[in-house]
Design an enzyme around this catalytic site. Structure first.
Site: not given
Lengths: 297, 255
Positions: A70, A130
């Site tokens: 993702n 992230c």
């Protein structure tokens, strides 16, 4: 057989060791129509940033053998809209609440923490890892940065802090120790692994790998981390079954979070909690905490 | 919204296209044209994401929905092996739907498997007394399934190789016919690849015809949580599974 799945996590009782991971639970109320809240110990919001973020251009999600890549890019409404529009419904949920915070500059963490100080949530999770934001290195790749962010966040808010770490590091122990020194209350291992795939000839997606293929890596890193700290650890990566939870506990985790499985099966926590009970019963345990003590934790 | 339903048919239409028929319970919310279902085609670790499919038809009296699909990858390959009587797990009906009323004079423009939601829309409009104009394009004659279902006087067919209907892409044929069709129609509905939708939108805009488009995109959860499927609109990214898949083409930030 009535198997007790409750666990103590940072002084609070979680109904089960199953936490819904950041990014697959939205702002947390959206999933609830699919599952029995009693099967979930805690829910984690999407990562919230100071300013709203649009996120990355599509495509953002691709299935590859053994995993999902993702690249959402921390799309979120920003802290002010979250406090105004989403917090009240989050607080109504019966399970414990974790708000994930993140950003591109380390100064953003304490500012966000301060804004959430009086929000009645249970825990803060610092997304130090992230893989999908434009930045040369992840915070979680620099021990000193982790230490500084956690220290400053702890100063800004009385909320317990969970540091979410990246698997893409030279030695996870160095990072974990820096988090301990900074005052982290718990660790979450691991965030998705930065990877690249071609979903069509010449068409590439850079993103974070999650799903079943991440589990052995996560188990290994948890085992390593457990050698240097007694902090509670949330095990993340490829939890799809009750057996996966047993594996995570055996590697040194104190609870687990579900990520990718929720994309395929939004009601998965119910099944997984049931499977965990069955396994514990087959081992002769009447509670998860008894099993957990047997692993030496 | 999560259902375990029975497959009542899975018919090959040619070498790569299939029509899947699923029995639905009376509690299944009546779907509307444009909506989709999100099918679990297999189990982990082999299959980790569901696959979204537009609803091709809905027959309330027979309690069934149909899905028209082409084998494009592992998920659809496995789906093509489903047998009558087997169970299938799906979420749905999901997403928004096409908007129209009894003053709408529609032209439905689709390419390939993009005809699926337009077929459902056609059925619904017909049952409400509206006879849409239809322009469908395919690669070749073998792919021109369902051509007999449409009212011939208002049906335009084209293939890229000219083996059936007019020769050319659907956008070429639309360009050819729009100069006189524009007097008859007042809204274009389309579904397919983004590049095609953009061309159709630009033609509609030039002729000042309203246009609604339904997007295809890789999808994650399908229920609005993961933000994995988005399209850029003039107001920013919007989720195809939640705010879409149907959008007013004027709202899209076409690139």
């Amino acid at each position: 057989m009535g198997i007790n799945l409750t666990i103590n996590f940072l002084g609070k009782e979680l109904a089960t060791p199953v936490i819904l991971a950041s990014g697959v639970s939205g702002y947390s109320d959206e999933l609830m129509s699919f599952l029995d809240p009693a099967s979930v110990g805690a829910v984690t919001t999407k990562t919230i940033t100071l300013q709203p973020r649009e996120g990355n251009p599509p495509p953002r999600i691709i299935e590859v053998p053994g995993g999902i890549i993702n690249s959402i890019g921390l799309a979120n409404m920003g802290i002010e809209a979250f406090l105004k529009d989403k917090l009240s419904s989050l607080l109504k949920l019966p399970m414990k609440k974790i708000v994930s915070i993140g950003g591109t500059r380390e100064e953003e963490f304490p500012l966000l923490a301060e804004k959430l100080s009086n929000s009645r949530i249970d825990f803060l999770e610092l997304n130090l890892s992230c893989p999908n934001i434009a930045k040369k290195r992840l915070f979680a790749q620099e021990p000193e940065t982790c230490l500084r962010i956690i220290k400053n966040t702890k100063k800004a808010s009385p909320l317990p802090v969970i540091a979410k770490l990246s698997p893409q590091v030279t030695d996870i122990k160095d990072i974990a120790l820096a988090c301990v020194e900074g005052g982290a209350d718990a660790l979450n291992l691991i965030n998705s692994l930065p990877v690249l795939c071609f979903y069509a000839p010449g068409e590439k997606l850079r993103g974070g790998l999650s799903g079943p293929s991440l589990k052995p890596l996560s188990l290994r890193l948890i085992e390593e981390t457990r050698k240097v700290t007694t902090l509670p650890i949330i095990g993340t990566g490829g939890v799809y079954s009750g057996k996966d939870i047993i594996d995570y506990f055996s590697a040194g985790a104190n609870c687990v979070s579900l990520g990718s499985v929720l994309l395929l099966e939004p009601s998965a926590p119910v099944r997984i909690a049931r499977e965990l009970k069955d396994i514990l019963a087959s081992f002769g345990y009447d509670s998860l905490s008894r099993f957990s003590s047997s692993t030496g934790l | 919204m999560e259902w375990n339903l029975t497959v009542t048919g899975n018919t090959p239409l040619n070498s790569s296209h299939f029509l899947l028929e699923i029995e639905i319970p009376s509690s299944f919310p009546p779907p509307r044209p444009g909506q989709f279902i999100h099918i679990k085609t297999g189990e982990p670790p082999g299959f980790l994401l569901r696959r979204p499919f537009s609803i091709f038809s809905y027959q309330s009296e027979k309690r069934k929905i149909e899905v028209f699909y082409r084998i494009v990858g592992r998920g659809t390959k496995v789906l093509s092996e489903k047998k009558k009587g087997e169970q299938i797990n799906l979420l749905g009906p999901l997403g928004n739907y096409f908007s129209w009323d009894n003053k709408t004079v529609p032209l439905l423009v689709g390419g390939g498997r993009g005809i699926a939601p337009l077929h459902f829309l056609y059925q619904e409009m017909k049952s409400n007394g509206i006879e849409p104009y239809v322009l469908f394009g395919f690669k070749n004659e073998e792919d021109t399934v369902f051509r007999e279902k449409f009212f011939p006087e208002r049906f335009f067919l084209c293939t890229e190789d000219g083996s059936a209907g007019e020769k050319g892409k659907v956008t070429d044929i639309l360009k050819k016919h729009l100069p006189y069709l524009q007097e008859k129609i007042n809204k274009i509905f389309s579904c397919g690849a983004k590049e095609m939708l953009k061309e159709i939108y630009l033609m509609a805009k030039e002729k000042k015809i309203a246009c609604e488009v339904s997007f295809e995109q890789f999808m994650g959860c399908g229920i609005g949580i993961c933000q994995g499927c988005v399209v850029k609109t003039k107001q920013g990214y919007r989720r195809i599974c939640r705010e879409g898949p149907v959008f007013n083409a004027d709202e899209i930030a076409w690139e």
